[in-house]
Design an enzyme around this catalytic site. Structure first.
Site, PDB file in Angstrom:
ATOM      1  N   GLY A  71      -4.540   5.964 -25.373  1.00 15.17           N
ATOM      2  CA  GLY A  71      -3.325   5.627 -26.116  1.00 15.17           C
ATOM      3  C   GLY A  71      -2.517   6.856 -26.499  1.00 15.17           C
ATOM      4  O   GLY A  71      -1.281   6.864 -26.400  1.00 15.17           O
ATOM      5  N   THR A  72      -3.198   7.899 -26.935  1.00 17.76           N
ATOM      6  CA  THR A  72      -2.492   9.110 -27.366  1.00 17.76           C
ATOM      7  C   THR A  72      -1.707   9.712 -26.208  1.00 17.76           C
ATOM      8  O   THR A  72      -0.529  10.062 -26.354  1.00 17.76           O
ATOM      9  CB  THR A  72      -3.511  10.138 -27.909  1.00 17.76           C
ATOM     10  N   ASN A  95      -2.063  -0.334 -36.840  1.00 19.44           N
ATOM     11  CA  ASN A  95      -3.514  -0.103 -36.844  1.00 19.44           C
ATOM     12  C   ASN A  95      -4.127  -0.093 -38.234  1.00 19.44           C
ATOM     13  O   ASN A  95      -5.323  -0.273 -38.374  1.00 19.44           O
ATOM     14  CB  ASN A  95      -3.830   1.210 -36.120  1.00 19.44           C
ATOM     15  N   GLN A  97      -3.128  -1.642 -30.469  1.00 21.54           N
ATOM     16  CA  GLN A  97      -3.904  -2.564 -31.306  1.00 21.54           C
ATOM     17  C   GLN A  97      -3.786  -4.021 -30.871  1.00 21.54           C
ATOM     18  O   GLN A  97      -4.636  -4.834 -31.227  1.00 21.54           O
ATOM     19  CB  GLN A  97      -3.477  -2.447 -32.778  1.00 21.54           C
ATOM     20  N   SER A 156      -4.837   1.135 -24.644  1.00 19.91           N
ATOM     21  CA  SER A 156      -6.039   1.956 -24.524  1.00 19.91           C
ATOM     22  C   SER A 156      -7.271   1.074 -24.398  1.00 19.91           C
ATOM     23  O   SER A 156      -7.451   0.141 -25.185  1.00 19.91           O
ATOM     24  CB  SER A 156      -6.160   2.838 -25.773  1.00 19.91           C
ATOM     25  N   ALA A 157      -8.127   1.365 -23.404  1.00 17.30           N
ATOM     26  CA  ALA A 157      -9.260   0.482 -23.096  1.00 17.30           C
ATOM     27  C   ALA A 157     -10.274   0.369 -24.236  1.00 17.30           C
ATOM     28  O   ALA A 157     -10.844  -0.695 -24.460  1.00 17.30           O
ATOM     29  CB  ALA A 157      -9.969   0.981 -21.830  1.00 17.30           C
ATOM     30  N   HIS A 158     -10.502   1.472 -24.971  1.00 15.27           N
ATOM     31  CA  HIS A 158     -11.604   1.425 -25.946  1.00 15.27           C
ATOM     32  C   HIS A 158     -11.290   0.587 -27.178  1.00 15.27           C
ATOM     33  O   HIS A 158     -12.160   0.347 -28.002  1.00 15.27           O
ATOM     34  CB  HIS A 158     -12.059   2.840 -26.344  1.00 15.27           C
ATOM     35  N   THR A 216      -7.155  13.669 -10.881  1.00 10.21           N
ATOM     36  CA  THR A 216      -8.049  12.747 -10.187  1.00 10.21           C
ATOM     37  C   THR A 216      -8.260  11.510 -11.044  1.00 10.21           C
ATOM     38  O   THR A 216      -8.508  11.617 -12.247  1.00 10.21           O
ATOM     39  CB  THR A 216      -9.390  13.449  -9.916  1.00 10.21           C
ATOM     40  N   CYS A 268      -7.723   8.672 -38.564  1.00 12.44           N
ATOM     41  CA  CYS A 268      -7.095   9.986 -38.537  1.00 12.44           C
ATOM     42  C   CYS A 268      -6.799  10.504 -39.927  1.00 12.44           C
ATOM     43  O   CYS A 268      -6.697  11.695 -40.135  1.00 12.44           O
ATOM     44  CB  CYS A 268      -5.796   9.926 -37.752  1.00 12.44           C
TER      45      CYS A 268
HETATM   46  C1  LIG Z   1      -6.212   4.098 -31.406  1.00 16.16           C
HETATM   47  C2  LIG Z   1      -4.724   4.115 -31.369  1.00 16.16           C
HETATM   48  C3  LIG Z   1      -4.022   5.076 -30.609  1.00 16.16           C
HETATM   49  C4  LIG Z   1      -4.731   6.180 -29.882  1.00 16.16           C
HETATM   50  O1  LIG Z   1      -5.415   5.718 -28.755  1.00 16.16           O
HETATM   51  P1  LIG Z   1      -6.561   6.650 -28.088  1.00 16.16           P
HETATM   52  O2  LIG Z   1      -6.913   5.931 -26.839  1.00 16.16           O
HETATM   53  O3  LIG Z   1      -7.675   6.699 -29.079  1.00 16.16           O
HETATM   54  O4  LIG Z   1      -5.947   7.985 -27.837  1.00 16.16           O
HETATM   55  C5  LIG Z   1      -2.655   5.005 -30.564  1.00 16.16           C
HETATM   56  N1  LIG Z   1      -1.985   4.041 -31.229  1.00 16.16           N
HETATM   57  C6  LIG Z   1      -2.611   3.110 -31.969  1.00 16.16           C
HETATM   58  C7  LIG Z   1      -1.819   2.062 -32.661  1.00 16.16           C
HETATM   59  C8  LIG Z   1      -4.000   3.112 -32.067  1.00 16.16           C
HETATM   60  O5  LIG Z   1      -4.615   2.199 -32.807  1.00 16.16           O
END
Ligand SMILES: *Cc1c(COP(=O)(O)O)cnc(C)c1O
Length: 392
Positions: free
Chosen positions: A73-74, A153, A181, A201-203, A239, A327
């Protein structure tokens, strides 16, 4: 006592689903080819990546070529915001965002400001909503980008993204939303949301860490962040993270089949949690929008206590929560989101975020409800913040 740990911090990250781990394993073991290689090893990796890309694209009503895989996401937020700003700098230098964005957006906008761009940080109302009229009023003939998040978030508020998207289109301004989110938790359709760019973001949806996507609508010009090889149609060199992308694809498959049922199951448990805490603990308030919120998010402030004390006491009971966003947890500044919605500083310091997931059970929530009142009362009894008579 050996109690099962209870994880209620899914907004920080989610456990990788076992189905996702299974899908990834072959690509960590035998199928190790570089997806750019022309031989059979490479082609096998490439096929896996393109299968995942196709599934993820259809999940969000996008075209496969509109998806750029990133490290999360970042990176997606950085890529899109800097990339749009650079590609449009001859047209103007003004960016509009909200005051409650994730740090990945806020800090990127702050960086661009130092480079000579001008940034408007729009206020939100007491529920955390951006007013689309404020967006309209902020637009000037120098505005090149609007970036407003989909789901917050910290407090879970879901922003009026489609309304803002219409305004952006009328004015010919590029529109990005950070959907980290919401992706995999609420339905996402890039046409309905009227976005040009989107981050995920996958996680955050039971996929692996270190992989995400930037959606870039066809026709939207963007300057790359990473230069090097010609991967991802020259929009991001490096890659490809084949196991990560395969895992992301599997996580999106799971979301596709489970999201609807899970969001109603989790929101019912979340409501039970919020109502139980409000009923059992006085001088408590809920933060965020009462209805327009992420199905798994509860954010509450408990007067006369410190969030850190609550968090550590819950941790000793095997219950993991957050004091706000991961954070900001290590700084003494109150959360910028709680400040923006007008939560007084003292109250903001006594705030907790509970975020549920597909593994959260009714029994987990009942256990939290059993232990929380005692923890709050014990901390309040020791607290210099607690005014005599204000607490029963
Ligand atoms: C977690 C989060 C991110 C960052 O994503 P990462 O994959 O951890 O870098 C960005 N924006 C929001 C709203 C998030 O909750």
């Amino acid at each position: 006592m050996n109690m099962k740990p209870i994880y209620l911090d899914h907004a920080a990250t989610t456990p990788t689903a076992p189905e996702v781990v299974q899908a990834m394993l072959p690509y960590l073991e035998g199928t190790y080819g570089n997806a750019s290689s022309l031989h059979s090893f490479g082609r096998e990796a490439k096929t896996a990546v393109e299968t995942a890309r196709g599934r993820i694209a259809s999940f969000m009503n996008a075209r496969p070529e509109e998806i750029v895989f990133t490290s999360g996401g970042t990176e997606s937020d950085n890529f899109i915001i800097k990339g749009i700003a650079l590609s449009r700098k001859d047209r103007g230098n003004h960016i509009i965002t909200s005051s409650i964005e994730h740090h990945a957006v806020l800090e990127t906008c702050g960086f661009l400001r130092k480079q000579g761009f001008s940034v408007s940080f729009l206020p939100v109302d007491s529920n955390g909503l951006v007013n689309p009229d404020d967006v309209k009023k902020a637009i000037t003939n120098k505005t090149i980008l609007i970036t407003v998040m989909h789901g917050n978030n910290e407090i879970g508020t879901i922003e009026p993204v489609a309304e803002i998207g219409s305004i952006a289109r009328e004015h010919g301004v590029a529109f990005h939303t950070d959907a980290v989110q919401t992706f995999g938790h609420v339905p996402i359709d890039v046409d309905e949301l009227k976005v040009d760019c989107l981050s995920a973001s996958a996680h955050k949806l039971h996929g692996p860490k270190g992989v995400g996507l930037a959606y870039i609508r066809t026709g939207t010009k963007i300057t790359p962040l990473l230069h090097g090889g010609d991967q991802e149609k020259r929009r991001r060199a490096s890659t490809l993270n084949v196991p990560g992308i395969v895992g992301f694809g599997r996580a999106v498959d799971l979301a596709g089949t489970e999201m609807h049922a899970e969001s109603s199951r989790q929101s019912a448990l979340r409501d039970r949690l919020m109502e139980g805490l409000l009923a059992e603990i006085n001088d408590t308030r809920i933060n965020g929008h009462p209805i327009r919120r992420l199905p798994n998010n509860a954010n509450l402030s408990f007067a006369f206590v410190e969030g850190e004390g609550l968090l550590l006491s819950l941790d000793m009971e095997g219950i993991a929560v957050s004091t706000g966003s991961a954070c900001t947890s290590s700084s003494l500044e109150p959360s910028h989101v709680l400040s923006a919605i007008g939560v007084p500083v003292e109250l903001a310091h006594g705030s907790l975020r509970f975020t549920l997931g597909r593994d959260t059970t009714r029994e987990d929530i009942e256990r939290v409800l059993r232990v929380m009142p005692g923890i709050v009362h014990r901390l309040r009894a020791m607290s210099p913040l607690a005014r005599k008579g204000a607490i029963s």
